[in-house]
Design a protein around this motif. Sequence first.
Motif: not given
Length: 197
Positions: A39-42, A80-82, A173-179, A183-186
């Motif tokens: 979901s988040i990988s660039e 992912i580049t933050l 939600d594992a399907r939502e990039r922003g979500s 979680a990763l930022l936490v």
Amino acid sequence: MTTTALPNSSVAGAGRPPLPVKMVIAGGFGVGKTTTVASISEIEPLTTEASITEVAAGVDDLTHTPHKTTTTVAMDFGCITLDPTLKLYLFGTPGQDRFGFMWDDLVAGALGGLVIVDTRRLDDCFAAVDYFENKGLPFAVGINVFDGNLDHDLDEVRWALDIPDTVPLVLFDARERGSVRDALLVVLELALERAEA
């Protein structure tokens, strides 16, 4: 959620490549680890998915994932580049005990981890929580809200997993990039706080 400034954000554009940070995505079978990375990988995520055979179906509980036809046998990988100064390299662990020998290699050099939980089967995540606690690696518990359902509230989950207040619990939600990003930022903030202490 309040986020803090990422380290060295003032030097963005200074011509330096982003700082590489390794993070592990762990949890039991079918909790959403592969989906989280994808979901988040660039980049196109690297997966080591294999078909679930009839023999494996007899071992792996497919009750809550009846349409699951593949499983991770080694790892998932994405990045992912933050921001211009920081890039996360994500390594997803296999969920079954029989592939547990991979975990030490995947966790080596990681800054922190996200343990994904499905509240319909909390027993499946005990091994991952214990692993991170024994390694002394900072981690957060991410409760993957499948179809918007949460079978237990956060206090019940914390009690059931016997995790201290210092371990963050987050809904995502594992399907939502922003979500997934939140979680990763936490995890990242927790790891940075631990490093500074």
